[in-house]
Structures are given as structure tokens and as C-alpha cells.
Design a protein around this motif. Structure first.
Motif, PDB file in Angstrom:
ATOM      1  N   TYR A 124      11.298  22.635 -37.610  1.00  0.00           N
ATOM      2  CA  TYR A 124      12.757  22.684 -37.705  1.00  0.00           C
ATOM      3  C   TYR A 124      13.340  22.670 -36.294  1.00  0.00           C
ATOM      4  N   GLN A 128      17.239  22.500 -38.829  1.00  0.00           N
ATOM      5  CA  GLN A 128      17.197  21.258 -39.606  1.00  0.00           C
ATOM      6  C   GLN A 128      15.762  20.739 -39.581  1.00  0.00           C
ATOM      7  N   LYS A 129      15.244  20.419 -40.753  1.00  0.00           N
ATOM      8  CA  LYS A 129      13.856  19.986 -40.885  1.00  0.00           C
ATOM      9  C   LYS A 129      13.679  18.596 -40.283  1.00  0.00           C
TER      10      LYS A 129
END
Length: 184
Positions: A124, A128-129
Motif C-alpha cells: 500500500y 492505496q493498494k
């Protein structure tokens, strides 16, 4: 009737005399033209020659210094009971002396390990991946004009039910950051 003249004891007809005079005039005209061209070139200042010049240029240049630093946290241990672990790290474009990189860079993050089916990982960036292709991220840009820090979290999950071995898996996961200069 042809007219003939007596010159120096020879008789020359008028037609031969005209040809001779014409050749002499052509020779004189050619001589005048060649002389005129030579004089024109001489007085015009035009010349054909070779010029050799040497120019010394002094340059004080420095090689651009790319800087990319990784700030690590302590290792994380994952067991069958404590099956989820988070490893935080930071990628920076400046060093401990606060010197910022001189060039724009792209970098990728790669996970080096032979993960089996029971271990899954996710990365991440700022929560956010990121997509992983063959355990490697896409290129990520980091600038040169101001200090930048990219915060990452590596999530490691161990599921013992997916393991085919009766023993726990002992494995190290290494993080490799590969950088390259942005092409202009």
C-alpha cells in the motif's frame, strides 16, 4: 574568279587569309577574356584557402547526483497465531544531510522471496493498494525540486490452512527498490 595576292613570294588566296585573320582574332579575344577573369579575381579579394582555428572552452561541470533513500523499520515476525503483519518503510528523494536529488527518478519495488500459497502480500502506498506483477510494482515517479517521501506498508498474511506442510514456514521476504533516471 578568285583574287590572289602575292605575299613574300607566295600566292595566297583571299579565303585562306580570312580564316587566318579569324583565328588570330579568336586567340586575342580568348587571351583578353582570360586576363580579365584573372584580374577580376585578383582584385575582388576572393581567395580559396584553408583556415585552421583553435578554440579553448573552459567548463566547470558537475555530475548530477541521484539520491534515493529507503528508511526501514524493524523486522516483523508472523506465526500461525499472529498471522497478519505490517512492515512500514519510506522512500525519500533526499539523504540524511537534507541534500535533494539532482535528477528526476522512476523506481520500482520488488519483493524477493519464493512465496508459497499460504503467504499472501500486498503493498500500500498512502493507504492505496498497488498492483504487483511478478512481485514487482509499476514504475513510480519521484521528483527533484522539493523533498518528497513516499510511505509504504507491506501487508503479509499467513494462512496455515492453505499450507501442505505440517511445519510452519520460515521465510524471509526482502524488499528491493530499483531506481533509474527519467529520460529527457
Amino acid at each position: 574568279m578568285k583574287m590572289q595576292y602575292l605575299i613574300g613570294g607566295d600566292i595566297i588566296n583571299k579565303e585562306k587569309n580570312k580564316k587566318f585573320i579569324l583565328k588570330e582574332k579568336q586567340r586575342e579575344i580568348t587571351l583578353v577574356i582570360v586576363t580579365a577573369i584573372v584580374l577580376i579575381l585578383f582584385f575582388s579579394g576572393f581567395s580559396i584557402g584553408k583556415e585552421i582555428t583553435n578554440t579553448n572552452i573552459k567548463v566547470n561541470a558537475q555530475v548530477a547526483e541521484p539520491i534515493i533513500e529507503i528508511e526501514n523499520n524493524p523486522s516483523v515476525s508472523i506465526t500461525a497465531i499472529n498471522n497478519v503483519g505490517y512492515y512500514d518503510f519510506i522512500v525519500k528523494n533526499y539523504n540524511e544531510n537534507n541534500k535533494i536529488t539532482d535528477v528526476e527518478l522512476f523506481y520500482t519495488i520488488e519483493l524477493i522471496s519464493k512465496l508459497n500459497e499460504s503467504i499472501s502480500v500486498n503493498i500500500y502506498k498512502d493507504n492505496q493498494k498497488l498492483n504487483l506483477t511478478n512481485q514487482k510494482t509499476d514504475k513510480i515517479y519521484i521528483g527533484k525540486d522539493k523533498k518528497e517521501e513516499h510511505h509504504y506498508k507491506l501487508e503479509i498474511t499467513y494462512d496455515k490452512t492453505k499450507s501442505i506442510s505440517i511445519q510452519d514456514i520460515i521465510e524471509d521476504i526482502q524488499i528491493k527498490v530499483h531506481s533509474e533516471q527519467k529520460k529527457i
